[in-house]
Design a protein around this motif. Structure first.
Motif, PDB file in Angstrom:
ATOM      1  N   GLY A  33       0.795  -1.215   0.000  1.00 52.52           N
ATOM      2  CA  GLY A  33       0.000   0.000   0.000  1.00 52.52           C
ATOM      3  C   GLY A  33       0.830   1.268   0.000  1.00 52.52           C
ATOM      4  N   GLY A  34       2.155   1.111   0.238  1.00 55.33           N
ATOM      5  CA  GLY A  34       3.000   2.278   0.290  1.00 55.33           C
ATOM      6  C   GLY A  34       3.903   2.391  -0.917  1.00 55.33           C
ATOM      7  N   ARG A  35       4.820   1.458  -1.068  1.00 61.18           N
ATOM      8  CA  ARG A  35       5.755   1.505  -2.180  1.00 61.18           C
ATOM      9  C   ARG A  35       5.023   1.347  -3.515  1.00 61.18           C
ATOM     10  NH1 ARG A  35       8.414  -2.928   0.377  1.00 61.18           N
ATOM     11  NH2 ARG A  35       8.291  -3.904  -1.671  1.00 61.18           N
ATOM     12  N   LEU A  36       5.696   1.782  -4.554  1.00 59.71           N
ATOM     13  CA  LEU A  36       5.129   1.706  -5.906  1.00 59.71           C
ATOM     14  C   LEU A  36       6.102   0.975  -6.820  1.00 59.71           C
ATOM     15  CD1 LEU A  36       3.809   5.366  -6.079  1.00 59.71           C
ATOM     16  CD2 LEU A  36       2.391   3.312  -6.008  1.00 59.71           C
ATOM     17  N   ASP A  37       6.592  -0.172  -6.356  1.00 60.21           N
ATOM     18  CA  ASP A  37       7.627  -0.900  -7.081  1.00 60.21           C
ATOM     19  C   ASP A  37       7.253  -1.196  -8.529  1.00 60.21           C
ATOM     20  OD1 ASP A  37       9.342  -1.317  -4.701  1.00 60.21           O
ATOM     21  OD2 ASP A  37       7.658  -2.525  -4.030  1.00 60.21           O
ATOM     22  N   PHE A  38       5.981  -1.483  -8.777  1.00 65.20           N
ATOM     23  CA  PHE A  38       5.547  -1.837 -10.124  1.00 65.20           C
ATOM     24  C   PHE A  38       4.824  -0.688 -10.824  1.00 65.20           C
ATOM     25  CE2 PHE A  38       5.734  -6.075  -8.032  1.00 65.20           C
ATOM     26  CZ  PHE A  38       6.662  -6.655  -8.889  1.00 65.20           C
ATOM     27  N   GLY A  39       4.911   0.515 -10.267  1.00 65.67           N
ATOM     28  CA  GLY A  39       4.222   1.640 -10.873  1.00 65.67           C
ATOM     29  C   GLY A  39       2.718   1.534 -10.688  1.00 65.67           C
ATOM     30  N   THR A  40       1.991   2.337 -11.459  1.00 56.71           N
ATOM     31  CA  THR A  40       0.534   2.285 -11.419  1.00 56.71           C
ATOM     32  C   THR A  40       0.014   2.982 -12.664  1.00 56.71           C
ATOM     33  OG1 THR A  40      -1.402   2.643  -9.990  1.00 56.71           O
ATOM     34  CG2 THR A  40       0.131   4.470 -10.219  1.00 56.71           C
ATOM     35  N   GLY A  41      -1.289   2.895 -12.873  1.00 56.95           N
ATOM     36  CA  GLY A  41      -1.899   3.585 -14.000  1.00 56.95           C
ATOM     37  C   GLY A  41      -1.557   2.959 -15.332  1.00 56.95           C
ATOM     38  N   LEU A  42      -1.495   3.800 -16.366  1.00 62.88           N
ATOM     39  CA  LEU A  42      -1.309   3.332 -17.734  1.00 62.88           C
ATOM     40  C   LEU A  42      -0.035   2.523 -17.909  1.00 62.88           C
ATOM     41  CD1 LEU A  42      -2.316   3.458 -20.687  1.00 62.88           C
ATOM     42  CD2 LEU A  42      -0.971   5.556 -20.952  1.00 62.88           C
ATOM     43  N   HIS A  43       1.039   2.906 -17.212  1.00 60.30           N
ATOM     44  CA  HIS A  43       2.324   2.252 -17.409  1.00 60.30           C
ATOM     45  C   HIS A  43       2.682   1.320 -16.253  1.00 60.30           C
ATOM     46  CE1 HIS A  43       3.073   4.535 -20.995  1.00 60.30           C
ATOM     47  NE2 HIS A  43       2.925   5.679 -20.352  1.00 60.30           N
ATOM     48  N   GLN A  44       1.686   0.812 -15.568  1.00 60.48           N
ATOM     49  CA  GLN A  44       1.973  -0.169 -14.525  1.00 60.48           C
ATOM     50  C   GLN A  44       2.588  -1.407 -15.150  1.00 60.48           C
ATOM     51  OE1 GLN A  44      -1.349  -2.045 -12.369  1.00 60.48           O
ATOM     52  NE2 GLN A  44      -0.313  -1.456 -10.487  1.00 60.48           N
ATOM     53  N   CYS A  45       3.554  -1.994 -14.467  1.00 59.08           N
ATOM     54  CA  CYS A  45       4.246  -3.172 -14.997  1.00 59.08           C
ATOM     55  C   CYS A  45       3.251  -4.299 -15.247  1.00 59.08           C
ATOM     56  CB  CYS A  45       5.313  -3.626 -14.016  1.00 59.08           C
ATOM     57  SG  CYS A  45       6.130  -5.159 -14.498  1.00 59.08           S
ATOM     58  N   ILE A  46       3.156  -4.748 -16.497  1.00 54.93           N
ATOM     59  CA  ILE A  46       2.189  -5.793 -16.818  1.00 54.93           C
ATOM     60  C   ILE A  46       2.655  -7.165 -16.331  1.00 54.93           C
ATOM     61  CG2 ILE A  46       1.175  -4.590 -18.778  1.00 54.93           C
ATOM     62  CD1 ILE A  46       2.948  -6.181 -20.616  1.00 54.93           C
ATOM     63  N   GLY A  47       3.938  -7.292 -16.011  1.00 54.15           N
ATOM     64  CA  GLY A  47       4.440  -8.583 -15.562  1.00 54.15           C
ATOM     65  C   GLY A  47       4.553  -8.718 -14.063  1.00 54.15           C
ATOM     66  N   ARG A  48       3.896  -7.827 -13.316  1.00 58.81           N
ATOM     67  CA  ARG A  48       4.086  -7.829 -11.862  1.00 58.81           C
ATOM     68  C   ARG A  48       3.613  -9.127 -11.208  1.00 58.81           C
ATOM     69  NH1 ARG A  48      -0.155  -4.954 -13.418  1.00 58.81           N
ATOM     70  NH2 ARG A  48      -2.101  -4.915 -12.260  1.00 58.81           N
ATOM     71  N   HIS A  49       2.470  -9.661 -11.642  1.00 55.01           N
ATOM     72  CA  HIS A  49       1.974 -10.887 -11.022  1.00 55.01           C
ATOM     73  C   HIS A  49       2.871 -12.074 -11.364  1.00 55.01           C
ATOM     74  CE1 HIS A  49      -1.475  -8.692  -9.732  1.00 55.01           C
ATOM     75  NE2 HIS A  49      -1.951  -8.522 -10.948  1.00 55.01           N
ATOM     76  N   LEU A  50       3.359 -12.109 -12.598  1.00 54.86           N
ATOM     77  CA  LEU A  50       4.287 -13.169 -12.989  1.00 54.86           C
ATOM     78  C   LEU A  50       5.568 -13.081 -12.176  1.00 54.86           C
ATOM     79  CD1 LEU A  50       5.150 -15.488 -14.833  1.00 54.86           C
ATOM     80  CD2 LEU A  50       5.887 -13.784 -16.507  1.00 54.86           C
ATOM     81  N   SER A  51       6.083 -11.889 -11.965  1.00 53.90           N
ATOM     82  CA  SER A  51       7.320 -11.714 -11.196  1.00 53.90           C
ATOM     83  C   SER A  51       7.155 -12.202  -9.761  1.00 53.90           C
ATOM     84  CB  SER A  51       7.735 -10.237 -11.191  1.00 53.90           C
ATOM     85  OG  SER A  51       8.007  -9.784 -12.493  1.00 53.90           O
ATOM     86  N   VAL A  52       6.055 -11.815  -9.129  1.00 55.26           N
ATOM     87  CA  VAL A  52       5.817 -12.224  -7.742  1.00 55.26           C
ATOM     88  C   VAL A  52       5.628 -13.734  -7.655  1.00 55.26           C
ATOM     89  CG1 VAL A  52       4.177 -12.093  -5.822  1.00 55.26           C
ATOM     90  CG2 VAL A  52       4.891 -10.007  -7.005  1.00 55.26           C
ATOM     91  N   LEU A  53       4.877 -14.310  -8.588  1.00 53.33           N
ATOM     92  CA  LEU A  53       4.652 -15.757  -8.571  1.00 53.33           C
ATOM     93  C   LEU A  53       5.963 -16.502  -8.808  1.00 53.33           C
ATOM     94  CD1 LEU A  53       2.501 -17.995  -8.353  1.00 53.33           C
ATOM     95  CD2 LEU A  53       2.296 -17.903 -10.849  1.00 53.33           C
ATOM     96  N   ALA A  54       6.782 -15.990  -9.725  1.00 53.34           N
ATOM     97  CA  ALA A  54       8.057 -16.636 -10.019  1.00 53.34           C
ATOM     98  C   ALA A  54       8.975 -16.600  -8.800  1.00 53.34           C
ATOM     99  CB  ALA A  54       8.727 -15.954 -11.204  1.00 53.34           C
ATOM    100  N   LEU A  55       9.084 -15.453  -8.138  1.00 53.42           N
ATOM    101  CA  LEU A  55       9.937 -15.349  -6.953  1.00 53.42           C
ATOM    102  C   LEU A  55       9.417 -16.235  -5.823  1.00 53.42           C
ATOM    103  CD1 LEU A  55      10.698 -11.532  -6.917  1.00 53.42           C
ATOM    104  CD2 LEU A  55      12.341 -13.381  -7.279  1.00 53.42           C
ATOM    105  N   THR A  56       8.105 -16.306  -5.697  1.00 54.20           N
ATOM    106  CA  THR A  56       7.511 -17.176  -4.666  1.00 54.20           C
ATOM    107  C   THR A  56       7.878 -18.622  -4.932  1.00 54.20           C
ATOM    108  OG1 THR A  56       5.670 -15.642  -4.349  1.00 54.20           O
ATOM    109  CG2 THR A  56       5.358 -17.894  -3.581  1.00 54.20           C
ATOM    110  N   ALA A  57       7.772 -19.047  -6.190  1.00 51.53           N
ATOM    111  CA  ALA A  57       8.129 -20.423  -6.547  1.00 51.53           C
ATOM    112  C   ALA A  57       9.597 -20.697  -6.249  1.00 51.53           C
ATOM    113  CB  ALA A  57       7.832 -20.660  -8.030  1.00 51.53           C
TER     114      ALA A  57
END
Length: 285
Positions: A253-277
């Protein structure tokens, strides 16, 4: 929240020092020949990210069509359904290959481990190890991701465009993913108690991954197209504005590591899932 002492504490101090100077920190950058305006408040960064007309990207960005074609395939639900098992398998394969190398007496750098895992994430997406084979993998719909990419209803796409889109995704995420995985390995090596803590409380892996993302957060760069005023500071047109995405309070809720809005990182969920794995597989060692 778990703490990555070897990396995160220094980063936190850096962001805290910037915040203590003010919401806008003016920096003369000799290397990049000019003055940059570093923003440290979340509300100011959000305003910039949500206003692509007055604040434009300085680096090439995906086309609107590229985003429209790939974003639906990289939503959390789709990524979890299509990629969870392949990512766990590839994480295990990457870690096993490292174990074999170490057992044979080869010295393995942590940077090699992260890069190797990032390559395996590419394999999970495409079913291949070498990018030269990508056109064939696309034409054969080698994975669920490739099949959905090519066969999207209402969005005619040929194999050549699909290859370009996959290359775009890989180039955009490989370096940061490798760096985060490197940091995870280093942290486990220097803090065995952290390894034990996560094994005993696997529900805390999500917190650990969130902090891993923070260890590779730097800034998001924009350039002003007109004179603007941010937190009372006048910024001329054509100025470089750096968004300190890790500077606000910790946590999603604080940091904006993946940006937001129009240019939000489209691979953010893949990145988090990959690191979790990757972390989950490492904890099985």
């Amino acid at each position: 929240m778990l703490s990555l002492d070897s990396f995160w504490e220094d980063t936190r101090k850096y962001w805290a020092d910037l915040r203590s100077i003010g919401p806008v920190v003016i920096v003369t950058d000799g290397l990049r020949d000019g003055t940059a305006y570093y923003l440290t408040r979340r509300e100011d960064m959000l305003e910039v990210l949500l206003d692509p007309n007055r604040y434009v990207r300085t680096a090439p960005s995906p086309t609107r069509r590229a985003v429209d074609l790939t974003r639906p395939l990289l939503r959390r639900r789709e990524v979890n359904a299509d990629m969870s098992s392949p990512l766990r398998e590839r994480a295990a394969a990457a870690i096993d290959s490292v174990a074999v190398a170490v057992a044979s007496g080869k010295a393995v750098m942590t940077s090699e481990i992260g890069s190797l895992f990032a390559d395996h994430v590419f394999f999970a997406m495409t079913g291949i190890s070498y990018r030269e084979e990508l056109p064939q993998a696309v034409s054969e719909h080698r994975t669920a991701f490739l099949s959905k990419l090519v066969d999207q209803a209402g969005n005619p796409i040929d194999d050549a465009e699909a290859v370009d889109l996959v290359e775009m995704l890989v180039l955009a995420g490989h370096e940061a993913l490798a760096a985060a995985a490197n940091n995870a390995v280093r942290e486990f090596l220097v803090k065995p108690e952290l390894y034990d803590e996560l094994r005993e409380g696997p529900q805390r892996v999500a917190d650990f991954v969130d902090e891993l993302v923070g260890t590779v957060s730097t800034t998001i760069t924009r350039e002003t197209t007109a004179a603007v005023t941010v937190a009372g500071v006048e910024i001329p047109a054509g100025s470089r504005v750096e968004l300190c995405v890790g500077a606000p309070a910790d946590g999603p809720g604080g940091r904006l590591d993946f940006g937001t809005g129009l240019h939000q990182c489209i691979g953010r969920h893949l990145s988090v899932l990959a690191l979790t794995a990757f972390v989950q597989e490492w904890l099985t060692l």
